[in-house]
Design an enzyme around this catalytic site. Structure first.
Site, PDB file in Angstrom:
ATOM      1  N   SER A 219      -4.928  -4.673   5.510  1.00 31.43           N
ATOM      2  CA  SER A 219      -5.764  -4.643   4.357  1.00 31.43           C
ATOM      3  C   SER A 219      -6.715  -6.126   4.538  1.00 31.43           C
ATOM      4  O   SER A 219      -7.430  -5.851   5.631  1.00 31.43           O
ATOM      5  CB  SER A 219      -5.005  -4.811   3.011  1.00 31.43           C
ATOM      6  OG  SER A 219      -6.010  -4.525   2.113  1.00 31.43           O
ATOM      7  N   LYS A 223      -9.049  -6.972   7.944  1.00 31.52           N
ATOM      8  CA  LYS A 223     -10.189  -7.528   8.221  1.00 31.52           C
ATOM      9  C   LYS A 223     -10.439  -8.591   9.236  1.00 31.52           C
ATOM     10  O   LYS A 223     -11.214  -8.746  10.388  1.00 31.52           O
ATOM     11  CB  LYS A 223     -10.988  -7.851   7.009  1.00 31.52           C
ATOM     12  CG  LYS A 223     -10.863  -6.562   5.873  1.00 31.52           C
ATOM     13  CD  LYS A 223     -11.517  -7.185   4.692  1.00 31.52           C
ATOM     14  CE  LYS A 223     -10.939  -6.481   3.343  1.00 31.52           C
ATOM     15  NZ  LYS A 223     -11.066  -5.080   2.958  1.00 31.52           N
ATOM     16  N   TRP A 310      -9.665   3.925  -1.745  1.00 30.31           N
ATOM     17  CA  TRP A 310     -10.464   2.537  -1.909  1.00 30.31           C
ATOM     18  C   TRP A 310     -10.753   2.026  -0.480  1.00 30.31           C
ATOM     19  O   TRP A 310     -11.975   1.481  -0.296  1.00 30.31           O
ATOM     20  CB  TRP A 310      -9.583   1.503  -2.634  1.00 30.31           C
ATOM     21  CG  TRP A 310     -10.119   0.241  -3.099  1.00 30.31           C
ATOM     22  CD1 TRP A 310      -9.883  -0.873  -2.778  1.00 30.31           C
ATOM     23  CD2 TRP A 310     -11.494  -0.063  -3.829  1.00 30.31           C
ATOM     24  NE1 TRP A 310     -10.485  -1.834  -3.180  1.00 30.31           N
ATOM     25  CE2 TRP A 310     -11.384  -1.355  -3.846  1.00 30.31           C
ATOM     26  CE3 TRP A 310     -12.281   0.881  -4.533  1.00 30.31           C
ATOM     27  CZ2 TRP A 310     -12.541  -1.993  -4.761  1.00 30.31           C
ATOM     28  CZ3 TRP A 310     -13.269   0.273  -5.295  1.00 30.31           C
ATOM     29  CH2 TRP A 310     -13.222  -1.177  -5.286  1.00 30.31           C
ATOM     30  N   HIS A 361      -1.512   2.729   0.245  1.00 26.93           N
ATOM     31  CA  HIS A 361      -1.925   1.492   0.933  1.00 26.93           C
ATOM     32  C   HIS A 361      -0.816   0.400   1.072  1.00 26.93           C
ATOM     33  O   HIS A 361      -0.102   0.212   0.171  1.00 26.93           O
ATOM     34  CB  HIS A 361      -2.887   1.027  -0.132  1.00 26.93           C
ATOM     35  CG  HIS A 361      -3.464  -0.204   0.458  1.00 26.93           C
ATOM     36  ND1 HIS A 361      -4.557  -0.205   1.321  1.00 26.93           N
ATOM     37  CD2 HIS A 361      -3.566  -1.976   0.089  1.00 26.93           C
ATOM     38  CE1 HIS A 361      -4.928  -1.443   1.832  1.00 26.93           C
ATOM     39  NE2 HIS A 361      -4.352  -2.419   0.889  1.00 26.93           N
TER      40      HIS A 361
HETATM   41  C1  GCU Z   1      -8.383  -5.200  -2.469  1.00 29.31           C
HETATM   42  C2  GCU Z   1      -9.786  -5.366  -1.916  1.00 29.31           C
HETATM   43  C3  GCU Z   1      -9.710  -4.945  -0.457  1.00 29.31           C
HETATM   44  C4  GCU Z   1      -8.450  -5.387   0.366  1.00 29.31           C
HETATM   45  C5  GCU Z   1      -7.121  -5.309  -0.420  1.00 29.31           C
HETATM   46  C6  GCU Z   1      -5.808  -6.026   0.288  1.00 29.31           C
HETATM   47  O1  GCU Z   1      -7.966  -4.016  -2.932  1.00 29.31           O
HETATM   48  O2  GCU Z   1     -10.399  -4.813  -2.737  1.00 29.31           O
HETATM   49  O3  GCU Z   1     -10.817  -4.977   0.148  1.00 29.31           O
HETATM   50  O4  GCU Z   1      -8.470  -4.788   1.537  1.00 29.31           O
HETATM   51  O5  GCU Z   1      -7.198  -5.711  -1.764  1.00 29.31           O
HETATM   52  O6  GCU Z   1      -6.053  -7.014   1.037  1.00 29.31           O
HETATM   53  O7  GCU Z   1      -5.004  -5.583  -0.404  1.00 29.31           O
END
Ligand code: GCU
Length: 381
Positions: A219, A223, A310, A361
């Site tokens: 997540s 990134k 998402w 997720h």
């Molecule tokens: C939120 C955010 C995402 C990210 C996520 C996470 O949902 O909007 O961009 O990847 O958190 O890190 O769990």
């Protein structure tokens, strides 16, 4: 009649081609790998630096130091040697540091290749005592497969809050000459920078094969892993688990989380310039397939989860698929398909791997098993 029907048929049949992406080979498309390495790769990396992730003020600090604060040669019932290393650095804003937790397999041949997780969850997910075990970081499984299991907490490099960059690596280095308003690095770039400093440590440890190391994140950590792999070509394999918006997912899909929402909810993740693209994804000079292509010719793995709309699984898959032409410049295979696989049918045949896991997720045992299988192909030379 047919004359009028034809455009309608095109609209119905070709919605995917409505997605117009910047050329992955660069603005003056690279024709050879030399061209890519010398001209288009640096240009692409610069565009991501300037408009999205921001510019780190420095690479490896001259004063970077490593202190072994704990060693247990009989960890995991004798299967591994645990080393906890304090990595310290200082700059004009003072000293900071972070703890690196490392389990080195005792049985496998040395030096051992490994996986570095940028942990974006709490310390209980990466418990070095192993009293608490979590699928998020199945260190025992990683060690049993002959790999070093290493991790650090992202928050030690930069707290995951909008705090004016007053801590960690930002505190130490940002007041070199003040934070530049437009392209100064932010939190995600600081986490990625930390991964490179961990790799600096691996290079000093004779039990560890730093030249065969993966960086992985989930997540927001995914990134950061992609940004680490794009910048630091010492990482042999980069793994993005459900990284979504401004990770692996194509911005131009405008599906799930979008640039405006991420910049609003997490204003501290990316550089200020990125906010110019709120609701204007088509104006970005790059898209995320080009971030994935920055790993070439090294291996990269993108994974999605079926119930993670998402993060836009399809946008993540397409980005991985569209990185292919850069791999082909090197005479290598990328993902080699534009058809998204069914859930739980990983694609591992080229240098770009992909799977869509059934479920929500998360980063779990199933994902790790795929990463270890892919690592067996790319981390053991
Ligand atoms: C939120 C955010 C995402 C990210 C996520 C996470 O949902 O909007 O961009 O990847 O958190 O890190 O769990």
């Amino acid at each position: 009649m047919f004359k009028y029907l034809l455009p309608l048929i095109f609209c119905l049949v070709l919605p995917a081609s409505a997605l117009e992406l910047p050329n992955v080979l660069g603005s003056s498309p690279a024709k050879s790998k030399e061209d890519w390495i010398k001209i288009q790769r640096p240009k692409t990396l610069e565009l991501f630096t300037k408009h999205i992730y921001g510019r780190a003020p420095l690479g490896k600090p001259d004063n970077l130091s490593f202190e072994l604060i704990k060693e247990d040669p009989r960890a995991m019932n004798g299967a591994a040697t645990l080393k906890i290393i304090k990595i310290s650095y200082s700059g004009p804003g003072g000293e900071s540091g972070f703890k690196l937790i490392t389990f080195i397999p005792n049985k496998s041949s040395k030096p051992a290749p490994g996986y570095l997780l940028i942990c974006n969850r709490g310390p209980e997910n990466i418990d070095p005592t192993r009293k608490k075990k979590d699928d998020f970081w199945p260190a025992e499984t990683i060690v049993a497969r002959g790999y070093v299991a290493a991790t650090f907490l992202n928050a030690d490099l930069s707290t995951d809050k909008d705090l004016n960059f007053d801590n960690g690596a930002h505190k130490s280095f940002d007041n070199y000459d003040g934070r530049r308003p437009g392209d100064a690095w932010a939190t995600i770039a600081a986490w990625a920078w930390g991964a490179s400093r961990a790799l600096d440590y691996f290079e000093t440890d004779p039990a560890i094969d730093a030249s065969n190391f993966a960086v992985i994140g989930h997540s927001r950590g995914g990134k950061a892993a992609l940004w680490a792999g794009a910048n630091d070509e010492r990482f042999t394999l980069t793994i993005s688990n459900n990284s979504g918006c401004t990770g692996a997912a194509l911005a131009r899909r405008k599906h799930g989380e979008r640039v405006a929402s991420i910049n609003k909810a997490f204003p501290h993740w990316f550089c200020e310039n990125y906010k110019n693209f709120n609701d204007e994804e088509n104006d970005l000079p790059i898209d995320q397939h080009q971030l994935i292509a920055l790993m070439a010719p090294r291996a990269v793995y993108i994974a999605s989860a079926s119930k993670d709309d998402w993060a836009d699984p399809r946008g993540e898959f397409l980005a991985a698929a569209h990185a292919g032409p850069v791999y082909r410049l090197f005479g290598l295979k990328g993902l080699e398909t534009m058809t998204m696989p069914k859930p739980d049918k990983p694609i591992h045949s080229g240098r770009v791997g992909y799977h869509l896991r059934t479920g929500k997720h998360d980063l779990n045992q199933y994902d790790w098993e795929q990463y270890l299988n892919f690592g067996d192909k790319h981390l053991r030379k």
